[in-house]
Design an enzyme around this catalytic site. Structure first.
Site, short mmCIF file in Angstrom:
data_model
loop_
_atom_site.label_atom_id
_atom_site.label_comp_id
_atom_site.label_asym_id
_atom_site.label_seq_id
_atom_site.Cartn_x
_atom_site.Cartn_y
_atom_site.Cartn_z
CD GLU A 245 -2.60 1.13 2.19
OE1 GLU A 245 -3.66 0.43 2.26
OE2 GLU A 245 -2.76 1.87 3.49
NE ARG A 271 -2.20 38.16 -9.11
CZ ARG A 271 -3.67 39.04 -9.37
NH1 ARG A 271 -5.10 39.19 -10.38
NH2 ARG A 271 -3.86 39.74 -8.16
CD GLN A 282 15.90 35.23 -6.43
OE1 GLN A 282 16.19 35.99 -5.21
NE2 GLN A 282 17.08 34.46 -6.11
#
Ligand SMILES: Cc1cc2nc3c(=O)[nH]c(=O)nc-3n(C[C@H](O)[C@H](O)[C@H](O)COP(=O)(O)OP(=O)(O)OC[C@H]3O[C@@H](n4cnc5c(N)ncnc54)[C@H](O)[C@@H]3O)c2cc1C
Length: 390
Positions: A245, A271, A282
């Protein structure tokens, strides 16, 4: 000899799964209606596409795929299907129920359960955790006692993934409390057994479309043929399912991290603030870089488990490392994704919160990350912190 498919074969599989997901899995009810319900139709579509039975052998109706192929499948679904709860349910069903029955089951048990688990007509659930036995799982107090040809089970299991919708459970109970871990045994319990009752779905922070619940066993009588593996062999069964799993279930988060990164890059390019794309600042770019670094370090850790298991090797250490790293990476990247989107990231309609909340569960399920650290230390030969106790 390794059964790991070639890179070309894995790339072809990825293309196939992506095409399937883009055609059938991009609009779950959680997206179209904001519903938290389990997506039965999505489950059916995955079953028909062979996703659910993929890792099971062909003789039981599965796809005969190894773990590397399954990991690529889960990664691809994680990046193209927005319903991670559905993928979580598939993983819980496979690794905690189908694979243990395949590995430890008798021929009769395999014949009875595997075809239905492979074609998705049956859903499996896994009952190990109890209110007072979480990380210390083998301190469980659910009991099983032999009574003639039957076993009689009593106890309460919490946080059973798929619990409210399961047809069959693998349940752990102690058959010899004196022997601790060596006294725990696994059983196959059908949903309609008298004495088994199923609680209401739990309200979770994330993975909300994967229903989790409680099950209570009250004088629940099952035939001796429903014992899975040997009496006292429950720990081997449990550890086996956790090893598988931890590898595959984390793959969906790798896929989801990839999608988050691509969305975040597109956003910071388009944007604009202060007259420039915000990606030129940065501190924004660094978040994108960190997301990329996390993705590229997470993916090989998960893929390595596939290679080891396909080569028939043990991957306990590698699974614990992957579980720890990938789940932390997924949470950190979810936070970065939210941050670079600013207020848009904080709006529920953009669903960035959903992936972040889904990833929080990964630090807890399949053994918490603290417990992965304990296990890694132990596998490195350090003295165990779990001996004794107060
Ligand atoms: C989404 C989800 C799905 C799940 N699905 C299933 C399922 O299908 N079946 C099932 O049986 N269970 C399931 N679980 C339960 C899960 O396995 C347990 O939550 C987990 O093992 C931790 O147990 P606990 O919640 O009782 O926490 P606790 O064990 O009480 O731990 C609480 C805190 O203490 C820390 N801690 C405990 N012991 C140690 C230690 N020795 N060293 C360091 N830190 C320690 C833990 O890391 C944790 O931070 C699921 C959980 C989640 C979140």
């Amino acid at each position: 000899m390794s059964n790991t498919p070639s890179n070309e074969a894995l790339r072809a599989l990825e293309g196939e799964i992506r095409a399937f997901a883009e055609a059938h899995l991009v609009e779950p009810p959680s997206v179209t209606r904001g519903s938290d319900e389990f997506w039965h139709d999505g489950w059916k579509r995955c079953a028909e596409a062979g996703v659910i039975g993929g890792p099971l052998p062909e003789e039981w109706g599965g796809g005969g795929r190894g773990l590397s192929s399954t990991i690529v499948t889960m990664e691809t679904l994680g990046s193209s299907c927005p319903d991670l709860g559905l993928l979580f349910s598939i993983n819980a069903h496979l690794w905690a129920v189908a694979i243990p029955i395949l590995t430890f089951g008798t021929e009769e048990q395999k014949r009875r359960w595997l075809p239905g688990l492979a074609d998705g007509s049956l859903i499996g659930g896994h009952g190990a955790t109890e209110p007072d036995a979480g990380s210390d799982i083998f301190s469980m107090t659910s009991t099983a006692r032999r009574d003639g040809e039957d076993w009689v089970l009593d106890g309460h299991k919490s946080f059973v993934a798929n619990g409210p919708i399961s047809d069959v459970f693998v349940v752990y109970a102690t058959t010899d409390p004196e022997r601790g871990e060596l006294g725990v045994t696994a059983f196959i319990v059908e949903r309609d057994r008298p004495g088994l009752s199923i609680g209401e779905p739990l309200e979770k922070v994330g993975l909300r479309t994967s229903p989790s619940g409680t099950i209570t066993l009250n004088d629940c009588r099952i035939p001796a043929g429903n014992i899975l593996g040997s009496e006292g062999g429950g720990a081997a069964c449990f550890n086996c399912s956790m090893e598988w799993e931890r590898g595959s279930i984390l793959a969906m988060h790798v896929g989801s991290m990839e999608r988050q990164l691509n969305d975040a890059i597109a956003h910071v390019r388009s944007r604009r603030q202060f007259g420039r794309a915000i990606g030129s600042f940065q501190s924004v770019a660094n978040r994108i870089v960190d997301m990329k670094v996390r993705l590229d370090t997470a993916r090989p850790l998960v893929r390595r488990i596939g290679e080891l298991k396909d080569a028939g090797r043990n991957a306990m250490l590698e699974s614990a490392i992957a579980k720890l790293h990938v789940s932390e990476a997924a949470v950190a990247s979810g936070l970065d994704a939210m941050q670079v989107h600013g207020s848009r990231g904080y709006l529920s309609e953009n669903r960035i919160d959903v992936e972040l909340r889904d990833s929080l569960g990964a630090r807890i399920y399949s053994g918490t990350n603290d417990m992965q650290r304990v296990m890694i230390a132990r596998l490195l030969g350090l003295p165990s912190s779990l001996v004794g106790g107060d």
